[in-house]
Design a protein around this motif. Sequence first.
Motif, PDB file in Angstrom:
ATOM      1  N   VAL A  59       5.207  -4.443 -35.254  1.00 48.76           N
ATOM      2  CA  VAL A  59       4.098  -5.388 -35.414  1.00 48.76           C
ATOM      3  C   VAL A  59       4.494  -6.480 -36.408  1.00 48.76           C
ATOM      4  N   LEU A  60       5.129  -6.098 -37.499  1.00 45.59           N
ATOM      5  CA  LEU A  60       5.575  -7.072 -38.491  1.00 45.59           C
ATOM      6  C   LEU A  60       6.547  -8.079 -37.874  1.00 45.59           C
ATOM      7  N   GLU A  82      -4.479  -2.244 -28.557  1.00 48.03           N
ATOM      8  CA  GLU A  82      -4.896  -3.330 -29.434  1.00 48.03           C
ATOM      9  C   GLU A  82      -5.539  -2.774 -30.703  1.00 48.03           C
ATOM     10  N   ARG A  83      -6.289  -1.707 -30.583  1.00 43.82           N
ATOM     11  CA  ARG A  83      -6.927  -1.088 -31.740  1.00 43.82           C
ATOM     12  C   ARG A  83      -5.875  -0.551 -32.718  1.00 43.82           C
ATOM     13  N   ALA A  84      -4.804   0.030 -32.200  1.00 42.84           N
ATOM     14  CA  ALA A  84      -3.718   0.510 -33.066  1.00 42.84           C
ATOM     15  C   ALA A  84      -3.080  -0.659 -33.813  1.00 42.84           C
ATOM     16  N   THR A  90      -4.190  -4.129 -40.652  1.00 40.29           N
ATOM     17  CA  THR A  90      -5.000  -3.806 -41.830  1.00 40.29           C
ATOM     18  C   THR A  90      -4.143  -3.105 -42.889  1.00 40.29           C
ATOM     19  N   ASP A  91      -3.296  -2.161 -42.463  1.00 37.90           N
ATOM     20  CA  ASP A  91      -2.379  -1.486 -43.389  1.00 37.90           C
ATOM     21  C   ASP A  91      -1.432  -2.489 -44.046  1.00 37.90           C
ATOM     22  N   GLY A  96      -0.026  -5.752 -48.935  1.00 40.05           N
ATOM     23  CA  GLY A  96       0.481  -7.058 -49.344  1.00 40.05           C
ATOM     24  C   GLY A  96       1.665  -7.587 -48.553  1.00 40.05           C
ATOM     25  N   PHE A  97       1.959  -6.995 -47.411  1.00 38.76           N
ATOM     26  CA  PHE A  97       3.063  -7.468 -46.584  1.00 38.76           C
ATOM     27  C   PHE A  97       2.660  -8.672 -45.734  1.00 38.76           C
TER      28      PHE A  97
END
Length: 144
Positions: A59-60, A82-84, A90-91, A96-97
């Motif tokens: 994702v990042l 999409e929910r994952a 959010t994590d 702070g990433f």
Amino acid sequence: MTYHSASWGAPRASASAGSCMIKKTRNERRVSGSARPARRAAPSEEVAGWTFLTNHAHVLFCLAEDPEVRLRDVAERVGITERAVQRIVTDLEAEGFVTRSRVGRRNLYEVHPDKPLRHPIEAHRDVKSLLTLILRGRAPRAAR
């Protein structure tokens, strides 16, 4: 669904007005009243059970490549719901990433490359090192 007795005594299923009967197979999921096949990875994307990098890293990478990407598109690329993806973003925000900001009706994601990686084994490296290793030579998706 109602059941009617046939002349030989066995129940027969029939759909009442406005409903439909859908038999779901293992490769289908029910989506808002209809069934559609679950997303299958393209042959070049298929992976045998596990990968070296987590979904958080995937994702990042997507957010770093295209800061204006829709989470629906990230989910499709990573191969998760999409929910994952929402939970992962959010994590990443909480640690702070990533910073999320609104631009009109869309979100803009800013990845913070100077943040050190979380695990003690990799904490001597920062996000920039990981992004450079994986995304080196790839043009940002927005520019493609």
